[in-house]
Design a protein around this motif. Structure first.
Motif, PDB file in Angstrom:
ATOM      1  N   LYS A  44      -5.762  -6.866   5.554  1.00  0.00           N
ATOM      2  CA  LYS A  44      -4.425  -6.521   5.048  1.00  0.00           C
ATOM      3  C   LYS A  44      -4.548  -5.659   3.777  1.00  0.00           C
ATOM      4  O   LYS A  44      -3.920  -4.605   3.665  1.00  0.00           O
ATOM      5  CB  LYS A  44      -3.657  -7.811   4.764  1.00  0.00           C
ATOM      6  CG  LYS A  44      -2.377  -7.656   3.949  1.00  0.00           C
ATOM      7  CD  LYS A  44      -1.272  -6.968   4.734  1.00  0.00           C
ATOM      8  CE  LYS A  44       0.037  -6.930   3.923  1.00  0.00           C
ATOM      9  NZ  LYS A  44       1.015  -6.016   4.539  1.00  0.00           N
ATOM     10  N   THR A  45      -5.355  -6.099   2.842  1.00  0.00           N
ATOM     11  CA  THR A  45      -5.501  -5.354   1.585  1.00  0.00           C
ATOM     12  C   THR A  45      -6.124  -3.988   1.829  1.00  0.00           C
ATOM     13  O   THR A  45      -5.750  -3.000   1.189  1.00  0.00           O
ATOM     14  CB  THR A  45      -6.379  -6.162   0.598  1.00  0.00           C
ATOM     15  OG1 THR A  45      -5.785  -7.453   0.455  1.00  0.00           O
ATOM     16  CG2 THR A  45      -6.438  -5.497  -0.766  1.00  0.00           C
ATOM     17  N   ALA A  46      -7.060  -3.918   2.781  1.00  0.00           N
ATOM     18  CA  ALA A  46      -7.718  -2.635   3.069  1.00  0.00           C
ATOM     19  C   ALA A  46      -6.705  -1.613   3.577  1.00  0.00           C
ATOM     20  O   ALA A  46      -6.747  -0.438   3.209  1.00  0.00           O
ATOM     21  CB  ALA A  46      -8.823  -2.843   4.100  1.00  0.00           C
ATOM     22  N   GLU A  92     -11.846 -17.205   8.079  1.00  0.00           N
ATOM     23  CA  GLU A  92     -10.986 -16.428   8.990  1.00  0.00           C
ATOM     24  C   GLU A  92      -9.752 -15.897   8.248  1.00  0.00           C
ATOM     25  O   GLU A  92      -9.395 -14.728   8.374  1.00  0.00           O
ATOM     26  CB  GLU A  92     -10.576 -17.291  10.198  1.00  0.00           C
ATOM     27  CG  GLU A  92     -11.758 -17.591  11.127  1.00  0.00           C
ATOM     28  CD  GLU A  92     -11.527 -18.791  12.044  1.00  0.00           C
ATOM     29  OE1 GLU A  92     -10.390 -19.285  12.134  1.00  0.00           O
ATOM     30  OE2 GLU A  92     -12.515 -19.247  12.663  1.00  0.00           O
ATOM     31  N   VAL A  93      -9.123 -16.761   7.469  1.00  0.00           N
ATOM     32  CA  VAL A  93      -7.933 -16.329   6.719  1.00  0.00           C
ATOM     33  C   VAL A  93      -8.326 -15.271   5.689  1.00  0.00           C
ATOM     34  O   VAL A  93      -7.638 -14.250   5.537  1.00  0.00           O
ATOM     35  CB  VAL A  93      -7.245 -17.542   6.044  1.00  0.00           C
ATOM     36  CG1 VAL A  93      -6.117 -17.082   5.129  1.00  0.00           C
ATOM     37  CG2 VAL A  93      -6.707 -18.493   7.105  1.00  0.00           C
ATOM     38  N   ARG A  94      -9.446 -15.470   5.005  1.00  0.00           N
ATOM     39  CA  ARG A  94      -9.899 -14.462   4.025  1.00  0.00           C
ATOM     40  C   ARG A  94     -10.147 -13.113   4.696  1.00  0.00           C
ATOM     41  O   ARG A  94      -9.813 -12.072   4.151  1.00  0.00           O
ATOM     42  CB  ARG A  94     -11.179 -14.929   3.316  1.00  0.00           C
ATOM     43  CG  ARG A  94     -10.920 -15.715   2.043  1.00  0.00           C
ATOM     44  CD  ARG A  94     -12.164 -15.752   1.144  1.00  0.00           C
ATOM     45  NE  ARG A  94     -13.353 -16.168   1.869  1.00  0.00           N
ATOM     46  CZ  ARG A  94     -13.713 -17.444   2.041  1.00  0.00           C
ATOM     47  NH1 ARG A  94     -12.979 -18.431   1.531  1.00  0.00           N
ATOM     48  NH2 ARG A  94     -14.809 -17.748   2.709  1.00  0.00           N
ATOM     49  N   ALA A  95     -10.760 -13.141   5.888  1.00  0.00           N
ATOM     50  CA  ALA A  95     -11.027 -11.884   6.605  1.00  0.00           C
ATOM     51  C   ALA A  95      -9.717 -11.180   6.945  1.00  0.00           C
ATOM     52  O   ALA A  95      -9.594  -9.955   6.795  1.00  0.00           O
ATOM     53  CB  ALA A  95     -11.839 -12.160   7.869  1.00  0.00           C
ATOM     54  N   PHE A 113       2.534   4.751  11.726  1.00  0.00           N
ATOM     55  CA  PHE A 113       2.146   5.080  10.365  1.00  0.00           C
ATOM     56  C   PHE A 113       1.394   3.918   9.723  1.00  0.00           C
ATOM     57  O   PHE A 113       1.756   2.755   9.904  1.00  0.00           O
ATOM     58  CB  PHE A 113       3.395   5.413   9.545  1.00  0.00           C
ATOM     59  CG  PHE A 113       4.061   6.675  10.036  1.00  0.00           C
ATOM     60  CD1 PHE A 113       3.714   7.908   9.491  1.00  0.00           C
ATOM     61  CD2 PHE A 113       4.969   6.639  11.084  1.00  0.00           C
ATOM     62  CE1 PHE A 113       4.284   9.080   9.978  1.00  0.00           C
ATOM     63  CE2 PHE A 113       5.553   7.805  11.580  1.00  0.00           C
ATOM     64  CZ  PHE A 113       5.208   9.036  11.020  1.00  0.00           C
ATOM     65  N   LEU A 114       0.372   4.278   8.974  1.00  0.00           N
ATOM     66  CA  LEU A 114      -0.302   3.289   8.150  1.00  0.00           C
ATOM     67  C   LEU A 114       0.675   2.837   7.059  1.00  0.00           C
ATOM     68  O   LEU A 114       1.624   3.563   6.738  1.00  0.00           O
ATOM     69  CB  LEU A 114      -1.558   3.905   7.522  1.00  0.00           C
ATOM     70  CG  LEU A 114      -2.693   4.222   8.503  1.00  0.00           C
ATOM     71  CD1 LEU A 114      -3.776   5.056   7.827  1.00  0.00           C
ATOM     72  CD2 LEU A 114      -3.293   2.929   9.057  1.00  0.00           C
ATOM     73  N   PRO A 115       0.445   1.660   6.480  1.00  0.00           N
ATOM     74  CA  PRO A 115       1.327   1.204   5.397  1.00  0.00           C
ATOM     75  C   PRO A 115       1.453   2.252   4.285  1.00  0.00           C
ATOM     76  O   PRO A 115       2.477   2.324   3.619  1.00  0.00           O
ATOM     77  CB  PRO A 115       0.630  -0.060   4.890  1.00  0.00           C
ATOM     78  CG  PRO A 115      -0.131  -0.569   6.063  1.00  0.00           C
ATOM     79  CD  PRO A 115      -0.581   0.651   6.818  1.00  0.00           C
ATOM     80  N   THR A 116       0.437   3.072   4.123  1.00  0.00           N
ATOM     81  CA  THR A 116       0.442   4.110   3.080  1.00  0.00           C
ATOM     82  C   THR A 116       1.225   5.352   3.495  1.00  0.00           C
ATOM     83  O   THR A 116       1.338   6.297   2.717  1.00  0.00           O
ATOM     84  CB  THR A 116      -1.010   4.507   2.771  1.00  0.00           C
ATOM     85  OG1 THR A 116      -1.698   4.664   4.013  1.00  0.00           O
ATOM     86  CG2 THR A 116      -1.706   3.437   1.955  1.00  0.00           C
ATOM     87  N   VAL A 168     -11.462  -0.847   6.793  1.00  0.00           N
ATOM     88  CA  VAL A 168     -11.641  -2.127   7.479  1.00  0.00           C
ATOM     89  C   VAL A 168     -13.112  -2.542   7.426  1.00  0.00           C
ATOM     90  O   VAL A 168     -13.439  -3.704   7.174  1.00  0.00           O
ATOM     91  CB  VAL A 168     -11.136  -2.029   8.934  1.00  0.00           C
ATOM     92  CG1 VAL A 168     -11.586  -3.217   9.754  1.00  0.00           C
ATOM     93  CG2 VAL A 168      -9.607  -1.918   8.952  1.00  0.00           C
ATOM     94  N   LYS A 169     -13.985  -1.587   7.639  1.00  0.00           N
ATOM     95  CA  LYS A 169     -15.426  -1.872   7.567  1.00  0.00           C
ATOM     96  C   LYS A 169     -15.796  -2.428   6.184  1.00  0.00           C
ATOM     97  O   LYS A 169     -16.460  -3.465   6.075  1.00  0.00           O
ATOM     98  CB  LYS A 169     -16.205  -0.580   7.848  1.00  0.00           C
ATOM     99  CG  LYS A 169     -17.695  -0.616   7.533  1.00  0.00           C
ATOM    100  CD  LYS A 169     -18.487  -1.484   8.494  1.00  0.00           C
ATOM    101  CE  LYS A 169     -19.995  -1.398   8.201  1.00  0.00           C
ATOM    102  NZ  LYS A 169     -20.719  -2.458   8.921  1.00  0.00           N
ATOM    103  N   THR A 170     -15.344  -1.767   5.144  1.00  0.00           N
ATOM    104  CA  THR A 170     -15.668  -2.214   3.785  1.00  0.00           C
ATOM    105  C   THR A 170     -15.057  -3.585   3.496  1.00  0.00           C
ATOM    106  O   THR A 170     -15.671  -4.424   2.836  1.00  0.00           O
ATOM    107  CB  THR A 170     -15.159  -1.184   2.761  1.00  0.00           C
ATOM    108  OG1 THR A 170     -15.708   0.085   3.122  1.00  0.00           O
ATOM    109  CG2 THR A 170     -15.583  -1.537   1.346  1.00  0.00           C
ATOM    110  N   ALA A 171     -13.849  -3.819   4.021  1.00  0.00           N
ATOM    111  CA  ALA A 171     -13.190  -5.107   3.782  1.00  0.00           C
ATOM    112  C   ALA A 171     -13.998  -6.256   4.380  1.00  0.00           C
ATOM    113  O   ALA A 171     -14.129  -7.315   3.771  1.00  0.00           O
ATOM    114  CB  ALA A 171     -11.783  -5.086   4.381  1.00  0.00           C
TER     115      ALA A 171
END
Lengths: 478, 478
Positions: free
Chosen positions: B443-445, B435-438, B169-172, A442-445
Motif C-alpha cells: 500500500k505504501t509503495a 502478511e499484514v505488514r507485507a 490510474f495509480l494512486p499518484t 512493489v519489489k522494494t516494499a
C-alpha cells in the motif's frame, strides 16, 4: 561479484553440510538454467523441510547474500540463473503431492514435477490442465514463478487459473500463506496472484493448493491443412466464432512444418507436404464431444485443404509427437534461436501474420512460427548462425521489430515464458515508465535488501551476447 | 476531519462545476454505501472521460486530499464510504460496454452495471458468469474492487477469473494498463490481480477487458430437501464426489427456509416445510445436461427427503426468487444483522455445521445460514435487536467465535464481500503479522501519500457501534 564465505559458513553450521552444498559440481549444476548462461553460486541449498527456506532467507538478509530459487531449471529466459552469485535454493527436495479427491484439489510442494501432479490427479479422475512442453521435468514452483501456460491455455487457462492458495516465505524470511484451500477468498490484498508470475523476485513459494477439474471422458484429435498461413488463421477465427472451444488448437506455419518434416523424415500430413496445419483436440463429455465433432468436421470440410481425424489414441499421440518435435527441429535452420512467445489478440491475427511474412522477407532469416492459436500465444523462432555477425545483427533487429509490432497490435511480449534476463530489452516496450516504477516500488516494499533473484526483469541484459554452456539438457530436442 | 476548500476550488476550476459537485444532496448521496454509515465528502466528481480521474488523483496528491472511488455503493462492508471525507469519484458516468464477439471478450468501463454487461454478452451468445445478488445495480468497477462472486462461483469462478486486463490510474495519478486483451500475459509483475480485490486502495480502475464463455444451451433446475443440515451437506459432498459440477448449488438451512416462508407466505417446498433445501442448476450443452441429469436424479432419490425439477423456465425462476428473498426475509428475526460471508473448505463442512448448531444454541440468537455450497461460501446471518444491549453483546461475541472457528477449520473470513470497515476486527485472525505488514508495505509503495480510500482494511473499526442512515436503498429487501 562479491563473495560471502563467512555467511555461507554460518549457513552451513546452521543447516548442515547435507543441506548446504558447496562442492564444485553442485554449484556448477545450479549455475544455469535452460538459457545455458552460467553464473556460479557459492552454495546450493537443498532444504529437507519448508521452514529451512525461511532460515536461508533470514540469514541472507542479515549478510546481504543474493538468493536465487530454482526447480529443474527448464526456463528459457535465464530467470533461474543466479546472476549475482550467492546462494541457490534447489526446491526439488520438497516434492510432496496429495490429492484431496472430494474437493478436487491438489496440495503440493514447490518441487513436485508437473507431470507427476497430472498423473496423481488423473489416477483419481481429476485433471490438471496446464501443460508446458517441459512438463515431465519442470516443477510446479517454477510454473508458478513464470505463470506457465501450455497448449491447454485457450480453453482451460494457465497456471494462475489453477492456483488456489500459496504458502512460502517473504524475501525477508517470514512465513506467509496467501489464500485458503477454498475457491473464494476476499480477505486482504491478493498477494497470491502478485507472487504468481513474479519470477522468484517477490517471495519463495514452498507449497501450493491447486484446483483440479473433472477428467474429460472423451478426446478427439483432428489434423487440418491449409493453403497458406492467412487461410489457416482465418479458418481458426471462424471456428471460434462458431463458439467452438477446442481443448487444444495448435498452429504450425509452413516453415515449422518443413522443419518437422526434415527432422523426422516423415510428412506431417501425407499429401499436404509443406502446408501450414492446425492440429486440434476436443475434450469433454462423450455426448458433448460428439456434438462438437459434427461442427468441427463441417468447418474443416469448408475451410481446410484436407483433414484427418485420429482413429485411435495411439494415432492421435503420433500427431502430437510431431508438434512437440517442431521446436527442436528448428536447429536445422541455424545454431541460435531467439525464441519469443508473443501473444496477439484475435482481432490482430491477420495483421500479425502479414507482418511476419514481411519480417521473414526483410530480415532474410528463417522465422518458423507455431503456437497456441486459441489464446493467441505464438512461438516466433528467429533462427540465425552465431558465427555470422550479419545474421546476429539481423536477428537482433528482427526481434526488436517483432516486439514493437506485437505491442502496437495490442498484444504481449510474453505469454508464458516471462521476462527473466532474455526479455529485459523489451519490458519497456510493453510497460510505460509509471508501470515499471510501480513494479519496482512493489519489489522494494517486499524485498528491501534486494536479495531475491537480483538483476532480473528491470535491468536490460542482451543475453544473446553471452557465451552459452555447451551442455545437453534432458529436455533438449537436439 | 481536515477540510480542503482550496484544493476543492482548484479541482472545480480545472474540471468544471458539472464534473465537480459540491452541493449537499450530491455529497450526502455519496457519503454512504450499503453499510449505511455516513461520512460526508467535500465534493463528488463525475468524470466525463477516464483521463479526468488522473487529474483528480494528481491534485489530491498535491494537496493531501483523501479520495474514495464508488460505483453504485451496494457493498455491505463500508468499503465505499468516504471515511476520511475529501473527494468521492463516482464512476457511473463511465459506463461503456462493447462486446468483441469473435474473441469472446467484453471491453467495459468501470461504471457499467454488471446486469447490463451480462445482457450485452448474452445478446451475442456469450455468458459472463459472476452474478452478485445486486447485479442489477452494482458496477463492474465495484465487482473488481471486491472480487465479487455470486452463485456461479463453484463451477465458473469469481470476478477475478474473468478479468483479462485492467486500465486506470495509480494512486499518484499516472495512467497504467495491466494486461492486454489476450488470455495469456507473462510480462512483468501481475499488478492486475493485485488491484482486483484491493477495495479501491491500490489504484483506480477505469476500464476492463472481461473474458466471456459460450452461453450454455441448456439449463435445468432441481429443488431438493433434507432431513437436517448435516444430511444436506453430506449429500452435497456425495454429489461433488461423483464429479458433478452444478452451475449453481445453493444451500438454505432450516432457519433460512422458515424466514423465506414467513416473508413470502408460501412454502419453499410444498410438503417439506421447515426442512433445509439445496437448490441446484445444471448448465451446459443439451446432451451434457441430459447426461448429468440422470446422475443428479439418482443422487436425489437416494439422499433427499424429496426432490422436484422445474418443468419450465418460469417455474425455475420461481424457485430462484425464493432463494433471492431469503436474505431480506431475515429481518423478521431482528432489526440488525451481522452478515458474514465466510468460506469453508469442503473437508470442514460437517464440522462447521455442527459448530453453527452450537453457536445458535449458546448465543441464543437466530443465525440463519445459506450460501454457495459448491465453493463453501456460506452467508451466516447473526440477527439481533439493536435496542437490546445483551443481544448486541451476544452478536459481537458470536461473530468473533465464528471467525476464529472458520480460520481454524482452514477457511476464509470473507469469500466475496471483502474487508472494508466491517471485517477489520477479523483481518488479523486470517492473516499473521508478516502478511499484514507485507500488504501495508505494498500500500505504501503504491500510495505514498495514503490518499486512496484511507482508514479501510487495516485500522480496526467496529461498525456495529456506528449509527446507520435511515434510508431505503433500491436493492434493500425490506
Amino acid at each position: 561479484m562479491k563473495l560471502n564465505p563467512r555467511a555461507t559458513a554460518a549457513l552451513r553450521r546452521k543447516l548442515g553440510a547435507k543441506v548446504v552444498l558447496t562442492d564444485e559440481a553442485s554449484c556448477y549444476a545450479a549455475s544455469f538454467d535452460s538459457s545455458k548462461i552460467s553464473f556460479l553460486p557459492e552454495a546450493v541449498i537443498k532444504p529437507r523441510k519448508e521452514a529451512e527456506v525461511g532460515v536461508v532467507l533470514t540469514l541472507a538478509n542479515r549478510h546481504g547474500v543474493p538468493v536465487t530459487v530454482r526447480g529443474r531449471g527448464t526456463t528459457l529466459t535465464g530467470a533461474a540463473a543466479p546472476m549475482a552469485g550467492g546462494w541457490v535454493i534447489d526446491m526439488r527436495s520438497l516434492a510432496d503431492i496429495r490429492i484431496e479427491t472430494d474437493a478436487g484439489l491438489a496440495e503440493v510442494q514447490a518441487g513436485a514435477v508437473v507431470g507427476d501432479i497430472q498423473r496423481a490427479a488423473e489416477a483419481q479422475g481429476w485433471f490438471y490442465p496446464p501443460d508446458p512442453s517441459s512438463k515431465e521435468y519442470c516443477t510446479i514452483g517454477g510454473n508458478i514463478a513464470c505463470n506457465a501456460g501450455g497448449m491447454h491455455g485457450g480453453k482451460y487457462g494457465v497456471t494462475r487459473d489453477f492456483v488456489v492458495a500459496l504458502r512460502g516465505f517473504l524475501p525477508t524470511g517470514e512465513a506467509v500463506t496467501w489464500g485458503t484451500a477454498t475457491k473464494k477468498f476476499a480477505a486482504g490484498f491478493n498477494l497470491r496472484d502478485l507472487w504468481i508470475g513474479s519470477e522468484g523476485m517477490l517471495g519463495v513459494v514452498t507449497g501450493a493448493v491447486l484446483k483440479l477439474i473433472p477428467q474429460p471422458a472423451e478426446r478427439w484429435t483432428l489434423l487440418t491443412s491449409f493453403k497458406d498461413e492467412e487461410q489457416a488463421l482465418t479458418a481458426a477465427l471462424a471456428l471460434f466464432r462458431a463458439r467452438v472451444q477446442p481443448a487444444i488448437c495448435e498452429f504450425l506455419d509452413a516453415d515449422s512444418v518443413r522443419c518437422a518434416e526434415s527432422a523426422t523424415k516423415q510428412a506431417v500430413f501425407a499429401g499436404q507436404a509443406g502446408r501450414p496445419v492446425i492440429l486440434l483436440e476436443l475434450a469433454g463429455g462423450k455426448s458433448e464431444v460428439r456434438e462438437l465433432k459434427r461442427t468441427v468436421l463441417a468447418w474443416a470440410a469448408e475451410q481446410a485443404t484436407a483433414h484427418r481425424a485420429a482413429k485411435t489414441r495411439a494415432e492421435a499421440e503420433q500427431l502430437w509427437a510431431v508438434r512437440r518435435k517442431c521446436s527442436g527441429a528448428m536447429f536445422e535452420l541455424g545454431d541460435a534461436k531467439l525464441n519469443e512467445d508473443v501473444v496477439l489478440p484475435m482481432r490482430s491475427y491477420l495483421a500479425f501474420i502479414r507482418f511476419l511474412a514481411a519480417l521473414k522477407r526483410e530480415s532474410g532469416l528463417p522465422i518458423p512460427t507455431f503456437g497456441h492459436v486459441a489464446d493467441g500465444n505464438l512461438h516466433v523462432n528467429i533462427m540465425y548462425h552465431r558465427a555470422i555477425p550479419a545474421e546476429e545483427r539481423a536477428a537482433e533487429k528482427a526481434v526488436q521489430r517483432l516486439m514493437r509490432t506485437v505491442v502496437e497490435l495490442g498484444g504481449a511480449i510474453s505469454g508464458e515464458h516471462g521476462i527473466g534476463l532474455a526479455k529485459t530489452p523489451f519490458l519497456r516496450i510493453q510497460h510505460n515508465a509509471a508501470e515499471v516504477r510501480a513494479m519496482q516500488a512493489v519489489k522494494t516494499a517486499l524485498d528491501p535488501q534486494g536479495i531475491l533473484n537480483p538483476g532480473k526483469m528491470f535491468d536490460v541484459v542482451r543475453i544473446w551476447k553471452f557465451a552459452r554452456e555447451q551442455v545437453k539438457l534432458p529436455w533438449d530436442h537436439k
